[in-house]
Design a protein around this motif. Sequence first.
Motif, PDB file in Angstrom:
ATOM      1  N   GLU A   3       0.850  -1.178   0.000  1.00  0.00           N
ATOM      2  CA  GLU A   3       0.000   0.000   0.000  1.00  0.00           C
ATOM      3  C   GLU A   3       0.894   1.239   0.000  1.00  0.00           C
ATOM      4  O   GLU A   3       1.760   1.390   0.858  1.00  0.00           O
ATOM      5  CB  GLU A   3      -0.904  -0.012   1.243  1.00  0.00           C
ATOM      6  CG  GLU A   3      -2.040   0.962   1.157  1.00  0.00           C
ATOM      7  CD  GLU A   3      -3.041   0.753   2.285  1.00  0.00           C
ATOM      8  OE1 GLU A   3      -3.235   1.712   3.050  1.00  0.00           O
ATOM      9  OE2 GLU A   3      -3.600  -0.352   2.385  1.00  0.00           O
ATOM     10  N   ASN A   4       0.687   2.129  -1.000  1.00  0.00           N
ATOM     11  CA  ASN A   4       1.517   3.329  -1.085  1.00  0.00           C
ATOM     12  C   ASN A   4       1.026   4.406  -0.114  1.00  0.00           C
ATOM     13  O   ASN A   4       0.068   4.192   0.633  1.00  0.00           O
ATOM     14  CB  ASN A   4       1.594   3.844  -2.525  1.00  0.00           C
ATOM     15  CG  ASN A   4       0.282   4.372  -3.058  1.00  0.00           C
ATOM     16  OD1 ASN A   4      -0.686   4.568  -2.323  1.00  0.00           O
ATOM     17  ND2 ASN A   4       0.234   4.603  -4.359  1.00  0.00           N
ATOM     18  N   ASN A   5       1.682   5.563  -0.142  1.00  0.00           N
ATOM     19  CA  ASN A   5       1.344   6.649   0.787  1.00  0.00           C
ATOM     20  C   ASN A   5      -0.064   7.195   0.583  1.00  0.00           C
ATOM     21  O   ASN A   5      -0.614   7.829   1.475  1.00  0.00           O
ATOM     22  CB  ASN A   5       2.356   7.787   0.646  1.00  0.00           C
ATOM     23  CG  ASN A   5       3.734   7.375   1.107  1.00  0.00           C
ATOM     24  OD1 ASN A   5       3.872   6.446   1.888  1.00  0.00           O
ATOM     25  ND2 ASN A   5       4.754   8.057   0.608  1.00  0.00           N
ATOM     26  N   GLU A   6      -0.627   6.995  -0.607  1.00  0.00           N
ATOM     27  CA  GLU A   6      -1.976   7.469  -0.899  1.00  0.00           C
ATOM     28  C   GLU A   6      -3.037   6.441  -0.547  1.00  0.00           C
ATOM     29  O   GLU A   6      -4.216   6.642  -0.817  1.00  0.00           O
ATOM     30  CB  GLU A   6      -2.077   7.836  -2.381  1.00  0.00           C
ATOM     31  CG  GLU A   6      -1.122   8.949  -2.775  1.00  0.00           C
ATOM     32  CD  GLU A   6      -1.016   9.110  -4.277  1.00  0.00           C
ATOM     33  OE1 GLU A   6      -1.622   8.318  -5.019  1.00  0.00           O
ATOM     34  OE2 GLU A   6      -0.312  10.034  -4.709  1.00  0.00           O
ATOM     35  N   GLY A   7      -2.625   5.319   0.004  1.00  0.00           N
ATOM     36  CA  GLY A   7      -3.561   4.277   0.403  1.00  0.00           C
ATOM     37  C   GLY A   7      -3.961   3.329  -0.724  1.00  0.00           C
ATOM     38  O   GLY A   7      -4.854   2.500  -0.547  1.00  0.00           O
ATOM     39  N   ARG A   8      -3.322   3.445  -1.875  1.00  0.00           N
ATOM     40  CA  ARG A   8      -3.628   2.566  -2.999  1.00  0.00           C
ATOM     41  C   ARG A   8      -2.720   1.346  -2.979  1.00  0.00           C
ATOM     42  O   ARG A   8      -1.536   1.442  -2.659  1.00  0.00           O
ATOM     43  CB  ARG A   8      -3.438   3.292  -4.319  1.00  0.00           C
ATOM     44  CG  ARG A   8      -4.424   4.397  -4.529  1.00  0.00           C
ATOM     45  CD  ARG A   8      -4.272   4.964  -5.909  1.00  0.00           C
ATOM     46  NE  ARG A   8      -5.287   5.978  -6.132  1.00  0.00           N
ATOM     47  CZ  ARG A   8      -5.269   6.832  -7.113  1.00  0.00           C
ATOM     48  NH1 ARG A   8      -4.285   6.789  -7.989  1.00  0.00           N
ATOM     49  NH2 ARG A   8      -6.222   7.718  -7.249  1.00  0.00           N
TER      50      ARG A   8
END
Length: 140
Positions: A83-88
């Motif tokens: 999960e990246n910093n944008e929550g994706r």
Amino acid sequence: MNQVVLKGRVVADLEMRFTPGGKGVISGTLAVQRRFKNQDGNYDADFIDFVQWGEKPAEILSKYVSKGDELTIAGEMRTRIYENNEGRKVKVTECHVEKFDLPSKPKSQGNQNDNSQSDSGYDDPFGGGAINISSDDLPF
């Protein structure tokens, strides 16, 4: 069975880093030319990410491989999801390198004497001076 062998050109200088526990890892991208031409008569390439774990092998790759060098790697393809910093959720597929062949010409290591010979008595065919690789630098 999950075994791949890839030969291509390194797209950018390799990135060496260390885990919080001190384990060395190096990563990069290999441009691997396809075996057939596209409809325009040109060869396309696939850009394949790779990682090499272990401080010693990572240091060897960092020392002798740079952008544009031809590199052959062997290992296995792995896929991971994070999960990246944008929550994706991001899906990554990369080659985990188990073995590699160094390029035929090591990356430049400063200004060397053009006509010197290595300990083995052979001249550097590329005119860059002696190629000095100690057995401690080899991954095998």
